[in-house]
Design a protein around this motif. Structure first.
Motif, PDB file in Angstrom:
ATOM      1  N   GLU A 141       0.865  -1.160  -0.101  1.00 48.46           N
ATOM      2  CA  GLU A 141      -0.117   0.103  -0.205  1.00 48.46           C
ATOM      3  C   GLU A 141       0.664   1.435  -0.135  1.00 48.46           C
ATOM      4  OE1 GLU A 141      -3.092   2.320   3.149  1.00 48.46           O
ATOM      5  OE2 GLU A 141      -2.975   0.408   3.281  1.00 48.46           O
ATOM      6  N   PRO A 142       0.953   2.023  -1.341  1.00 45.47           N
ATOM      7  CA  PRO A 142       1.583   3.369  -1.079  1.00 45.47           C
ATOM      8  C   PRO A 142       1.474   4.519   0.414  1.00 45.47           C
ATOM      9  CG  PRO A 142       0.897   3.144  -3.532  1.00 45.47           C
ATOM     10  CD  PRO A 142      -0.124   1.965  -2.150  1.00 45.47           C
ATOM     11  N   PHE A 143       2.108   4.164   0.859  1.00 38.77           N
ATOM     12  CA  PHE A 143       1.727   5.848   1.707  1.00 38.77           C
ATOM     13  C   PHE A 143       2.904   6.670   1.914  1.00 38.77           C
ATOM     14  CE2 PHE A 143       4.132   2.756   4.067  1.00 38.77           C
ATOM     15  CZ  PHE A 143       5.091   2.944   4.803  1.00 38.77           C
ATOM     16  N   GLU A 144       2.154   8.194   3.016  1.00 37.67           N
ATOM     17  CA  GLU A 144       3.402   9.079   2.883  1.00 37.67           C
ATOM     18  C   GLU A 144       3.683   9.336   3.815  1.00 37.67           C
ATOM     19  OE1 GLU A 144       1.506  13.431   0.802  1.00 37.67           O
ATOM     20  OE2 GLU A 144       1.675  13.287   3.081  1.00 37.67           O
ATOM     21  N   GLU A 170      17.182  -4.042   2.473  1.00 38.93           N
ATOM     22  CA  GLU A 170      16.295  -2.694   1.942  1.00 38.93           C
ATOM     23  C   GLU A 170      15.912  -2.480   0.270  1.00 38.93           C
ATOM     24  OE1 GLU A 170      18.957   0.879  -1.111  1.00 38.93           O
ATOM     25  OE2 GLU A 170      19.500   1.009   1.028  1.00 38.93           O
ATOM     26  N   THR A 171      14.436  -2.320   0.937  1.00 41.15           N
ATOM     27  CA  THR A 171      14.111  -3.416  -1.303  1.00 41.15           C
ATOM     28  C   THR A 171      13.401  -1.606  -1.317  1.00 41.15           C
ATOM     29  OG1 THR A 171      11.849  -2.099   0.095  1.00 41.15           O
ATOM     30  CG2 THR A 171      12.904  -4.730   0.766  1.00 41.15           C
ATOM     31  N   LEU A 172      13.487  -0.368  -1.627  1.00 41.17           N
ATOM     32  CA  LEU A 172      13.413   0.593  -1.884  1.00 41.17           C
ATOM     33  C   LEU A 172      14.064   1.925  -1.184  1.00 41.17           C
ATOM     34  CD1 LEU A 172      11.394   2.071  -3.990  1.00 41.17           C
ATOM     35  CD2 LEU A 172       9.593   2.433  -2.094  1.00 41.17           C
ATOM     36  N   ARG A 173      14.133   2.693  -2.081  1.00 48.81           N
ATOM     37  CA  ARG A 173      14.751   3.807  -2.072  1.00 48.81           C
ATOM     38  C   ARG A 173      14.456   5.443  -2.345  1.00 48.81           C
ATOM     39  NH1 ARG A 173      21.578   4.778  -1.533  1.00 48.81           N
ATOM     40  NH2 ARG A 173      21.564   3.357  -0.288  1.00 48.81           N
ATOM     41  N   VAL A 190       6.033   6.115  -0.214  1.00 49.24           N
ATOM     42  CA  VAL A 190       6.730   4.352  -0.153  1.00 49.24           C
ATOM     43  C   VAL A 190       5.802   3.324  -0.215  1.00 49.24           C
ATOM     44  CG1 VAL A 190       8.871   5.994   0.370  1.00 49.24           C
ATOM     45  CG2 VAL A 190       7.548   5.077   1.766  1.00 49.24           C
ATOM     46  N   LYS A 191       6.282   2.705  -0.292  1.00 53.41           N
ATOM     47  CA  LYS A 191       5.336   1.173  -0.536  1.00 53.41           C
ATOM     48  C   LYS A 191       6.111   0.208   0.673  1.00 53.41           C
ATOM     49  CE  LYS A 191       6.367  -0.795  -4.173  1.00 53.41           C
ATOM     50  NZ  LYS A 191       5.237  -1.850  -5.875  1.00 53.41           N
ATOM     51  N   THR A 718       2.963   1.595  -8.655  1.00 49.09           N
ATOM     52  CA  THR A 718       1.903   1.195  -9.236  1.00 49.09           C
ATOM     53  C   THR A 718       2.085   0.168  -9.734  1.00 49.09           C
ATOM     54  OG1 THR A 718       2.414   1.359 -11.544  1.00 49.09           O
ATOM     55  CG2 THR A 718       1.096   2.972  -9.860  1.00 49.09           C
ATOM     56  N   GLY A 719       3.735  -0.714  -9.327  1.00 45.04           N
ATOM     57  CA  GLY A 719       3.484  -2.212  -9.859  1.00 45.04           C
ATOM     58  C   GLY A 719       3.429  -2.488 -11.386  1.00 45.04           C
TER      59      GLY A 719
END
Length: 791
Positions: A141-144, A170-173, A190-191, A718-719
């Motif tokens: 779920e994207p969140f701010e 680490e999965t996202l930067r 991010v998500k 979004t994927g």
């Protein structure tokens, strides 16, 4: 190397815009975008080796210890790694020796909580309550997130969000954007992990389960040395002040950038920076051409994607509780099993109630309309003493079935299937069929008893007694519930907890994956904390929905202890003003804890709006529920426009809580509401923007009867690799047409500003072109709403 650096995004802006100490990002100025970029060629004296040497030897002058450590680390790297991010060690020509430059900001070790790094990072949101209760999000779920990030003086800074899974990987930067320079406020979306629709019983769910648990997001502040240099260099070249020093400093900066492992540059990117550094250091070129080598769209793009980050200062990791699919994004459908398949006996004229076996048709209807979860009211035996009659009357007729919330009789209590509905095997078969259709079964758990419940005799201490030693029935003056005994948790809460845990585990083994808890706010919060912890320790896939309409503090506390979703006040938010206030609340910071589920109606709730606005009103409320919250629900009969109120009450007359309903579902086609529900669920599944509690923006609308809002998810989250934007425009008037101008802030929504937007109405298939301001006309007899997807 002595400096530690990592990844971030920045854009170059017009130097004249920013002379303050704010953190505003700088875009490439018009004059720069048209500036000639000279051919990048080696200069005569020293070439890249000299520039690299000047960039690296000054670190040894400022910190010999860290340089020695860097050399040791560098010598241990593999050949492959060295190709990716190498450190130059060439000896500089004499012509370039002795040129001084400022040392970059170092990374300062933080050894205890509360210490600041070289860059200041504060006020991160969402923040944990006392550092105990992390924010909750669904997997993918994207969140701010926001933070204050700043440094002293007029130096520019940047910020990066780093997402790590429960194993610390680490999965996202993602780069953060400064949205309020005056307050140093930075924002990022991010998500945690990738969205999934897998159910707990489906193949592949084990991979989903491994991703659940406690994730972290760390905000890294850093000095944006390139932007700071560029701001001053543009001015110096323009006014011809100390140009050589400025450009030499820039050449060293670009060379250091090229050699920085943290930037994660490809060989091609590194070569671009090296050539730019060579050209900028070439004193035979004009100042303008030298500056252009480091001030052009190619360098700006690298700054966006692979920046040079000095003085990296990580915040304390912020924890997030990542929950399974359907914890946030879900579509609920409620029906009473005793009404599904109910018929009228032609010989006697009496109603023959439905059973768990005949309820299979309700599952088929829910699946056909695109719902995920089927919610069943209590299916336990119903008490006889003080049984309620039709419309909550105090006297029940001989054929009145009673309220399923008056739980318990001589036939059993919360662990027993009402024999009039069937057997436990029938219930297991219902769950099995639901799973085959891709549906989860949610069972209502009302922790209350009829006077005939087995607990009344076995555990009399579990109930409140009057001074005359009789048990008090439930009441909420002036309301009275004579058919219900409330539980008293003061005498033996541990014993009640143990029994509830036993009963829940029994229904879980039968196929239940969600419990809808009736009135949890009338029981101790600690009770639910203990029960939910015990149940989810054994069955972590189990979700809990709170049927609670109460004070914000209690709602927040229930979410802290494990209630994944909650009923809310959406049914009573009907005007434009009310909705413009309520939608951002539900889809804002509150959405990190209280996941509001929007139900237009329930067996207990039928508002005047739904009563008075007919088919159009039902469709309007369905659109608002389905697109206004990631989680929504429909109580069956909505498709048949069952909207007659019991006089003096906000509930249906001939309420299904007190009688069996015989419905003619063939009439649903003439209303078209079922078709609308099906379309809404299809749209929700197809669009990632519908899945988050943190991406809604209310849009300006010129008409008081027209509400507009947008949901936007950036391409990176979004994927699909493509940004997803939904624009929802609703005519709130079920009787009259309305026209309005809808304003889109294209910049704020991340939409293109240089061309018209092609949008498609997902309800009708019609296509339009939109821009900043757009005319809309909606008539309830034609279109109650537009749901526009940006193509």
């Amino acid at each position: 190397m002595w400096f530690e650096l990592a990844f971030f995004r920045r854009v170059v802006d017009n130097w004249a815009i920013e002379l303050s100490t704010s953190c505003r990002l700088q875009n490439v100025s018009p004059e720069v975008s048209t500036m000639r970029v000279p051919e990048l060629k080696p200069f005569r004296m020293g070439s890249m080796a000299a520039v690299q040497h000047r960039a690296t030897t000054r670190t040894s002058n400022s910190d010999s210890t860290k340089t020695a450590k860097s050399k040791t680390t560098s010598s241990s790297k593999t050949t492959t790694k060295r190709k990716r991010a190498r450190t130059a060690t060439a000896t500089p020509p004499a012509a370039l020796h002795g040129l001084a430059s400022e040392a970059p900001a170092p990374t300062i070790e933080v050894s205890e909580p509360g210490q600041f790094g070289r860059i200041n990072v504060m006020d991160i949101t969402p923040a944990e309550e006392r550092g105990i209760f992390p924010a909750r999000v669904e997997l993918g779920e994207p969140f701010e997130m926001t933070a204050q990030v700043f440094i002293e003086g007029r130096t520019k800074v940047g910020a990066t969000a780093i997402v790590r899974n429960p194993r610390g990987k680490e999965t996202l930067r993602r780069p953060m954007t400064c949205v309020n320079p005056g307050l140093d406020r930075w924002v990022v979306t991010v998500k945690c992990g990738d969205h999934s629709d897998l159910k707990p019983w489906e193949d592949g769910y084990a991979a989903v389960k491994r991703q659940l648990g406690e994730w972290t997001v760390t905000v890294e502040g850093w000095e944006d040395t390139y932007i700071s240099w560029l701001h001053d260099a543009r001015i110096k070249v323009r006014v011809k002040d100390d140009v050589n020093n400025a450009l030499d400093s820039g050449a060293e900066l670009l060379a250091r950038w090229a050699a920085t492992p943290d930037a994660n540059l490809t060989a091609r990117d590194r070569k671009t920076l090296e050539k730019a550094a060579e050209t900028m250091a070439d004193a035979s070129l004009s100042a303008e051409d030298r500056l252009a080598a480091g001030d052009n769209p190619r360098i700006a793009t690298l700054h966006d994607t692979h920046p040079l980050r000095d003085g990296i200062s990580p915040s304390q990791p912020q924890r997030f509780k990542v929950e399974r699919p359907k914890s946030s994004f879900a579509a609920w459908y409620q029906f009473f099993p005793r009404s599904e398949g109910a018929t009228i006996n032609p010989a006697t004229g009496k109603i023959v109630q439905g059973t768990l076996k005949t309820s299979m048709v309700g599952l088929e209807r829910a699946a056909a309309e695109g719902f995920d979860i089927v919610y069943l009211p209590p299916i336990f035996p119903i008490g006889v003493t003080n049984r309620k009659g039709r419309n909550n009357s105090l006297i029940a007729g001989p054929d009145d079935p009673g309220s399923p919330f008056g739980i318990g009789s001589e036939l059993g209590g919360h662990d027993t299937v009402d024999p009039l509905l069937g057997t436990m095997d029938d219930f297991k078969a219902l769950c099995q069929r639901a799973h085959e259709l891709g549906l989860e079964i949610a069972l209502d758990f009302a922790l209350q008893c009829s006077p005939d419940h087995p607990w009344v005799k076995a555990h009399p201490a579990w109930f409140k007694h009057k001074p005359d030693d009789t048990i008090a029935f439930a009441e909420n003056p002036p309301k009275k519930y004579q058919d219900i005994y409330p539980i008293d948790f003061n005498a033996d809460m541990a014993g009640i907890e143990k029994e509830v845990e036993r009963i829940m585990n029994l229904w879980i083994e039968a196929g239940v994956t969600i419990f809808r808890i009736d009135n949890p706010h009338t029981k101790p919060v600690r009770f639910w904390q203990d029960v939910i912890a015990a149940v989810t320790k054994k069955h972590p896939e189990i979700l809990f929905l709170a049927e609670a309409f109460t004070r914000p503090g209690m709602m927040r506390a229930l979410s802290y202890v494990g209630f994944t979703q909650s009923h809310c006040y959406f049914p009573w938010r009907n005007t434009k003003e009310e909705l413009e206030e309520y939608l951002p609340t539900t889809n804002g910071d509150d959405g990190y804890y209280q996941h509001n589920t929007f139900w237009p109606t329930t067996p207990d709730i039928l508002t005047a709006y739904v009563r008075d606005n007919g088919i159009a009103g039902h469709c309007v409320r369905a659109v608002l529920a389905a697109l206004g919250s990631p989680s929504w629900g429909i109580y069956n009969g909505y498709e048949l426009i069952e909207n007659k109120q019991r006089p003096g009450f906000e509930e249906q007359i001939d309420n299904e809580k007190y009688e069996v309903k015989v419905r003619d579902w063939s009439k649903a086609k003439q209303f078209g509401v079922a078709e609308m529900l099906t379309s809404l669920n299809k749209i929700r599944r197809a669009h990632p923007a519908a899945r988050s509690y943190h991406n809604l923006t209310v849009l300006q609308s010129s008409d008081p009867g027209v509400l507009a809002f947008a949901r936007h998810t950036p391409a990176e989250l979004t994927g699909t690799g493509h940004a997803d934007t939904l624009i929802v425009v609703v005519n709130l008037d079920g009787h009259n047409a309305h026209q309005a101008m809808i304003h889109l802030d294209l910049d704020e929504l991340g939409l293109p500003t240089d061309r018209p937007l092609n949008v498609r109405d997902e309800l009708t298939g019609r296509e339009f072109q939109w821009g900043w301001d757009n005319y809309v006309s909606l008539a309830p007899w034609a279109d109650v709403a537009h749901i526009l997807s940006v193509q």
